[in-house]
Design a protein around this motif. Structure first.
Motif, mmCIF file in Angstrom:
data_model
loop_
_atom_site.group_PDB
_atom_site.id
_atom_site.type_symbol
_atom_site.label_atom_id
_atom_site.label_comp_id
_atom_site.label_asym_id
_atom_site.label_seq_id
_atom_site.Cartn_x
_atom_site.Cartn_y
_atom_site.Cartn_z
ATOM 1 N N SER A 160 38.325 4.420 9.974
ATOM 2 C CA SER A 160 39.221 3.845 8.969
ATOM 3 C C SER A 160 38.629 3.946 7.564
ATOM 4 O O SER A 160 39.360 4.057 6.581
ATOM 5 N N PHE A 161 37.297 3.913 7.445
ATOM 6 C CA PHE A 161 36.649 4.055 6.134
ATOM 7 C C PHE A 161 36.412 5.517 5.776
ATOM 8 O O PHE A 161 36.314 5.853 4.602
ATOM 9 N N ARG A 206 34.561 0.830 12.943
ATOM 10 C CA ARG A 206 35.437 0.957 11.772
ATOM 11 C C ARG A 206 35.133 2.207 10.960
ATOM 12 O O ARG A 206 35.630 2.362 9.848
ATOM 13 N N MET A 252 29.263 6.798 2.232
ATOM 14 C CA MET A 252 29.671 5.522 2.826
ATOM 15 C C MET A 252 28.478 4.577 2.924
ATOM 16 O O MET A 252 28.581 3.379 2.619
ATOM 17 N N ARG A 259 38.402 7.447 3.098
ATOM 18 C CA ARG A 259 38.109 7.229 1.676
ATOM 19 C C ARG A 259 37.011 8.173 1.169
ATOM 20 O O ARG A 259 36.930 8.445 -0.031
ATOM 21 N N TYR A 260 36.155 8.632 2.083
ATOM 22 C CA TYR A 260 35.007 9.452 1.691
ATOM 23 C C TYR A 260 35.133 10.900 2.160
ATOM 24 O O TYR A 260 34.235 11.705 1.912
ATOM 25 N N THR A 307 27.662 2.142 10.140
ATOM 26 C CA THR A 307 28.490 1.070 10.689
ATOM 27 C C THR A 307 27.777 -0.270 10.767
ATOM 28 O O THR A 307 28.441 -1.317 10.740
ATOM 29 N N THR A 321 39.810 13.896 10.128
ATOM 30 C CA THR A 321 39.262 12.556 9.945
ATOM 31 C C THR A 321 38.620 12.131 11.253
ATOM 32 O O THR A 321 39.307 11.772 12.213
ATOM 33 N N VAL A 378 29.840 -0.618 7.336
ATOM 34 C CA VAL A 378 31.283 -0.910 7.252
ATOM 35 C C VAL A 378 31.766 -1.703 8.454
ATOM 36 O O VAL A 378 32.918 -2.144 8.489
ATOM 37 N N SER A 418 29.357 10.528 5.201
ATOM 38 C CA SER A 418 28.670 9.362 5.748
ATOM 39 C C SER A 418 27.621 8.838 4.776
ATOM 40 O O SER A 418 27.439 7.618 4.637
ATOM 41 N N ASP A 450 27.466 2.970 -0.383
ATOM 42 C CA ASP A 450 28.337 1.873 -0.807
ATOM 43 C C ASP A 450 28.184 0.627 0.063
ATOM 44 O O ASP A 450 28.537 -0.475 -0.354
ATOM 45 N N HIS A 451 27.674 0.774 1.301
ATOM 46 C CA HIS A 451 27.536 -0.361 2.225
ATOM 47 C C HIS A 451 26.164 -0.298 2.903
ATOM 48 O O HIS A 451 26.062 -0.106 4.116
#
Length: 310
Positions: free
Chosen positions: A259-260, A256, A243, A263-264, A286, A272, A252, A240, A246-247
């Protein structure tokens, strides 16, 4: 939060963001309507009574699952697992992970009631368990209606037994903290309380705990699995954090995270997940940093208002 749902939802995968946006809008509408419509003490008591009754119904359902329906279902599966798997469209390979995960769920003893996870049931029960105990304490303060006192006490004990069956460590700790705060602040005269009340309550809780142990609801695994569960949480939180890095501005997008997360996800992570199992990190990941700061500001203001009133 809404801005993140609109902006990030337009970048692809907008349906989860839109659904989550309207869930949050409905929460706001619900809170507003409660403030406008529940204005008298008798109305507040009615709402609380209905919610405690709902918690009791869910607890009854959970007890039925634990002692009746789940054992019967497990017996039926053991009698012919291949037929069950074929009818459900699952792999019949004894070494497949799909079958292993399914059997882990089937042979789990923790009740779910109407929820998807036993922790969700536990999370719902805790506040109404504490409130039922608070109602009983209020009747003791006023030397009030004995029937209300007995009903509130029995309701709290009934929910406490169900809570122990869920084996939710965090929920049990939260209920213990709520009980401690009730004893600390729930008396008009401070901590002046007859020794008989806590002694009786403690004795009943011990009996409930022993009953749950005898029924197989509590075992050494509840404690031995705690470090492993915490390790899983740390894995989710590390992913997290990446994540969020990056955002940072808008996250994100609500709804969502899962779904992200792929990737992390760390190589050693077990699954997941749909959320990071931490409400602050979930909001941050989020909906972004401004949403997190707004949430912290709201919680701080709420705590200050409670302190001022006390």
């Amino acid at each position: 939060h809404s801005l993140s749902a609109v902006v990030m939802g337009n970048s692809g995968g907008g349906r989860p963001a839109l659904n989550t946006l309207w869930v949050w809008v409905n929460f706001g509408i619900g809170a507003f309507l409660l403030r406008q419509l529940v204005t008298a003490a008798v109305q507040s008591r009615a709402v609380v009574a209905v919610m405690v009754a709902l918690a009791l119904c869910l607890s009854t359902h959970a007890y039925f699952q634990y002692f009746v329906s789940q054992p019967a279902f497990q017996t039926a599966y053991k009698a012919n697992p291949e037929k069950f798997l074929q009818e459900g469209g699952y792999s019949t390979d004894k070494n497949s992970m799909e079958r292993k995960h399914l059997e882990d769920r089937l042979f789990s003893r923790e009740p779910l009631s109407t929820f998807s996870l036993t922790n969700s049931l536990a999370g719902f029960l805790v506040p109404w368990l504490v409130i039922a105990a608070g109602i009983g304490l209020g009747e003791i303060n006023r030397a009030g209606n004995r029937r209300v006192l007995v009903a509130a006490g029995l309701a709290a004990l009934f929910m406490a037994g169900c809570l122990l069956l869920t084996k939710s460590r965090t929920a049990i700790l939260a209920a213990g903290l709520g009980g401690f705060l009730l004893v600390l602040y729930g008396r008009r005269g401070g901590l002046k309380i007859s020794w008989k009340i806590p002694a009786i309550a403690a004795g009943l809780l011990v009996l409930i705990g022993l009953g749950v142990v005898v029924a197989g609801g509590l075992d050494a695994e509840v404690l031995s699995e705690a470090p492993k569960t915490l390790l899983y949480r740390f894995q989710y939180w590390r992913s997290s954090a990446a994540m969020i890095a990056d955002h940072p501005l808008l996250g994100v997008g609500p709804g969502r995270f899962q779904s992200f997360f792929a990737r992390y996800k760390l190589p050693e992570a077990s699954e997941t997940v749909s959320d990071p199992h931490n409400f602050l990190l979930e909001i941050w990941a989020t909906a972004g940093t401004p949403a997190l700061l707004a949430l912290l500001a709201m919680l701080t203001a709420f705590a200050m208002e409670l302190w001022r009133r006390s």
